[in-house]
Write an enzyme that holds these catalytic residues in place. Structure first.
Site, short mmCIF file in Angstrom:
data_model
loop_
_atom_site.label_atom_id
_atom_site.label_comp_id
_atom_site.label_asym_id
_atom_site.label_seq_id
_atom_site.Cartn_x
_atom_site.Cartn_y
_atom_site.Cartn_z
N ARG A 126 0.88 -1.18 0.00
CA ARG A 126 0.00 0.00 0.00
C ARG A 126 0.91 1.22 0.00
O ARG A 126 2.13 1.11 0.08
CB ARG A 126 -1.01 0.00 1.16
CG ARG A 126 -0.66 -0.69 2.43
CD ARG A 126 0.34 -0.02 3.31
NE ARG A 126 0.15 1.39 3.44
CZ ARG A 126 1.10 2.27 3.66
NH1 ARG A 126 2.36 1.88 3.75
NH2 ARG A 126 0.86 3.55 3.75
N GLY A 127 0.28 2.40 -0.11
CA GLY A 127 1.06 3.62 -0.25
C GLY A 127 1.18 3.94 -1.74
O GLY A 127 1.53 3.06 -2.54
N ALA A 128 0.88 5.19 -2.10
CA ALA A 128 0.73 5.54 -3.51
C ALA A 128 1.93 5.17 -4.39
O ALA A 128 1.75 4.50 -5.43
CB ALA A 128 0.39 7.03 -3.64
N ARG A 165 -7.52 -0.20 -6.77
CA ARG A 165 -7.71 0.91 -5.82
C ARG A 165 -7.83 2.20 -6.63
O ARG A 165 -6.99 2.47 -7.50
CB ARG A 165 -6.54 1.00 -4.83
CG ARG A 165 -6.43 -0.26 -3.96
CD ARG A 165 -5.54 -0.05 -2.76
NE ARG A 165 -6.16 0.82 -1.77
CZ ARG A 165 -5.52 1.33 -0.72
NH1 ARG A 165 -4.24 1.09 -0.55
NH2 ARG A 165 -6.15 2.10 0.14
N GLN A 222 -2.17 2.39 9.94
CA GLN A 222 -0.87 2.46 9.24
C GLN A 222 0.18 3.20 10.07
O GLN A 222 1.37 2.91 9.99
CB GLN A 222 -1.02 3.17 7.88
CG GLN A 222 -1.76 2.38 6.83
CD GLN A 222 -3.23 2.70 6.79
OE1 GLN A 222 -3.83 3.07 7.81
NE2 GLN A 222 -3.85 2.60 5.64
N ASP A 228 -1.88 10.83 -2.04
CA ASP A 228 -2.29 9.83 -3.03
C ASP A 228 -2.61 10.45 -4.37
O ASP A 228 -2.55 9.78 -5.41
CB ASP A 228 -3.50 9.05 -2.52
CG ASP A 228 -3.04 8.02 -1.50
OD1 ASP A 228 -2.78 8.41 -0.35
OD2 ASP A 228 -2.88 6.85 -1.89
N ASN A 285 -5.24 12.49 0.66
CA ASN A 285 -4.37 11.61 1.44
C ASN A 285 -5.23 10.84 2.43
O ASN A 285 -6.46 11.02 2.48
CB ASN A 285 -3.27 12.42 2.13
CG ASN A 285 -2.18 11.53 2.72
OD1 ASN A 285 -1.67 10.63 2.03
ND2 ASN A 285 -1.83 11.72 3.97
N LYS A 286 -4.60 10.00 3.20
CA LYS A 286 -5.31 9.13 4.14
C LYS A 286 -6.34 9.89 4.96
O LYS A 286 -6.10 11.00 5.41
CB LYS A 286 -4.28 8.46 5.05
CG LYS A 286 -4.81 7.51 6.08
CD LYS A 286 -5.73 6.45 5.53
CE LYS A 286 -5.11 5.63 4.41
NZ LYS A 286 -6.13 4.79 3.68
O1 MRU Z 1 -4.53 3.21 2.17
P1 MRU Z 1 -3.04 3.37 2.08
O2 MRU Z 1 -2.30 2.80 3.23
O3 MRU Z 1 -2.51 2.94 0.75
O4 MRU Z 1 -2.85 4.95 2.15
C1 MRU Z 1 -1.56 5.47 2.09
C2 MRU Z 1 -1.53 6.93 2.29
O5 MRU Z 1 -2.53 7.58 2.47
C3 MRU Z 1 -0.19 7.59 2.17
O6 MRU Z 1 -0.11 8.71 2.98
C4 MRU Z 1 0.02 8.01 0.71
O7 MRU Z 1 -0.22 6.95 -0.15
C5 MRU Z 1 1.37 8.54 0.48
S1 MRU Z 1 2.56 7.27 0.57
C6 MRU Z 1 4.09 7.88 0.23
#
Ligand code: MRU
Length: 357
Positions: free
Chosen positions: A45-47, A88, A198, A239, A249-250
């Site tokens: 996970r993470g963009a 996603r 996370q 994201d 973002n999250k």
């Molecule tokens: O749902 P996730 O864990 O994929 O969400 C991740 C985030 O919101 C991060 O802050 C974002 O992707 C940036 S990661 C460098």
């Protein structure tokens, strides 16, 4: 370096982030459908990590293809890309990563002498290039952003925008790492980040690996810590960043941004250029993923809400650009008005990416 994901001869190997911090185990995705499942279930996970995983998924799908000719390979590539893109919706990096490999294959196909094997090799090489570029981008963000953080004090972050969310080093956590490497005395507050945790599970784990002092806060504790003067800066990942600088973002990031503004604390966003989506005018148009209600109703497999309660689980929110002090990218630091600064940074760049150019 934390091995978030890795191309191997047997497939793509992922550190299983659903098991952290208690277990360090790995999952091998042997075909593109398995890569899609790894993204969907948040093993990765993470963009930026999702973006490179998408690219590797396309490459793996093409490599495993039994296509007899280029036309058949293109037909299969369409299905592979559709499958990976459906995992996603919010992180634009996913579509960017898929598009980079598709673009490479299409370009090469138009040249004389294109064969299935050559296209497969080119796809794998492009996916591996994205992996290397991602680590280099994180390092560059660190170099650009380190001096924005205080020489000493505490920085709050939300979710995990670290090595685990990228191919290594991290975006927001990369900037923190770079500042620490340059001698800043930093302590990090990691928001736990309900409902998927996370921050509590991943950010705390990876910062402690680097011996960066970290305190986990429940999400509702940030306000009082800011009021008490315990937080000098906020830095988060993204994201998707719209053309006007609005940042998805999250979930919970928007609230942190409002709190930061109220308390006069700078709010920084660190993200690679591949997170900037110039085709999306404002945050209003960013698709927000709605995840399973079970992530909210259950905690460690145990039900914590009464049957029949309505449940909302949007995985992301949008922070309007006016709350953002600066956006740190590998190309440099963007300041408001973001619409203008992003356009001029794009023009100044030698190699705009196909998805965002
Ligand atoms: O749902 P996730 O864990 O994929 O969400 C991740 C985030 O919101 C991060 O802050 C974002 O992707 C940036 S990661 C460098």
């Amino acid at each position: 370096m934390i091995p978030t994901l890795q191309w191997t001869d047997a497939g793509v190997r992922f550190l299983d982030q659903t098991k952290l911090p208690l277990e360090e185990t790995y999952v091998l995705a042997k075909d593109y459908r398995e890569v899609a499942e790894v993204i969907r279930t948040m093993i990765v996970r993470g963009a930026p990590a999702i973006g490179v995983s998408g690219a590797m998924g396309v490459a793996l799908g093409l490599l495993r293809s039994q296509a007899q000719d280029v036309e058949q390979l293109h037909h299969e590539m369409h299905l592979i890309c559709e499958t990976l893109a459906a995992t996603r919706p919010t992180a634009v990096n996913l579509f960017w990563g898929i598009e980079r490999v598709r673009h490479t294959v299409r370009t090469l196909s138009a040249q004389p002498g294109a064969t299935v094997v050559r296209l497969q090799q080119a796809a794998v090489a492009e996916a591996q290039r994205l992996y290397d570029e991602d680590i280099a981008a994180c390092r560059a963000m660190g170099a650009h952003g380190a001096s924005l953080l205080p020489r000493s004090g505490s920085v709050l972050t939300h979710c995990n925008a670290g090595a685990l969310a990228t191919c290594g080093y991290g975006t927001a956590l990369g900037v923190i790492r770079a500042a620490v490497e340059r001698g800043h005395q930093l302590h990090v507050f990691a928001d736990e980040t309900r409902p998927y945790l996370q921050g509590a599970r991943l950010t705390a784990w990876e910062l402690l690996q680097d011996k960066i002092p970290t305190t986990v806060l429940c999400d509702n504790m940030a306000a009082s810590q800011m009021r008490a003067g315990k937080i000098q800066a906020v830095i988060v990942g993204a994201d998707r960043i719209a053309a006007n600088g609005d940042v998805a973002n999250k979930i919970g990031t928007y609230g942190v941004a409002i709190l930061a503004k109220e308390h006069g604390i700078p709010f920084y966003v660190a993200a690679p250029w591949s997170t900037i989506d110039l085709a999306t005018p404002t945050g209003e148009q960013i698709p927000i993923e709605e995840r399973s209600s079970r992530e909210v109703t259950h905690f460690h497999g145990r039900q914590i809400t009464p049957d029949g309660a309505g449940i909302a689980n949007p995985a992301f929110d949008v922070t309007p650009a006016r709350y953002v002090t600066a956006i740190i990218t590998e190309r440099g630091v963007l300041r408001a008005p973001y619409g203008e600064s992003m356009q001029s940074m794009r023009s100044a760049s030698q190699s705009p990416s196909p998805a965002t150019a």
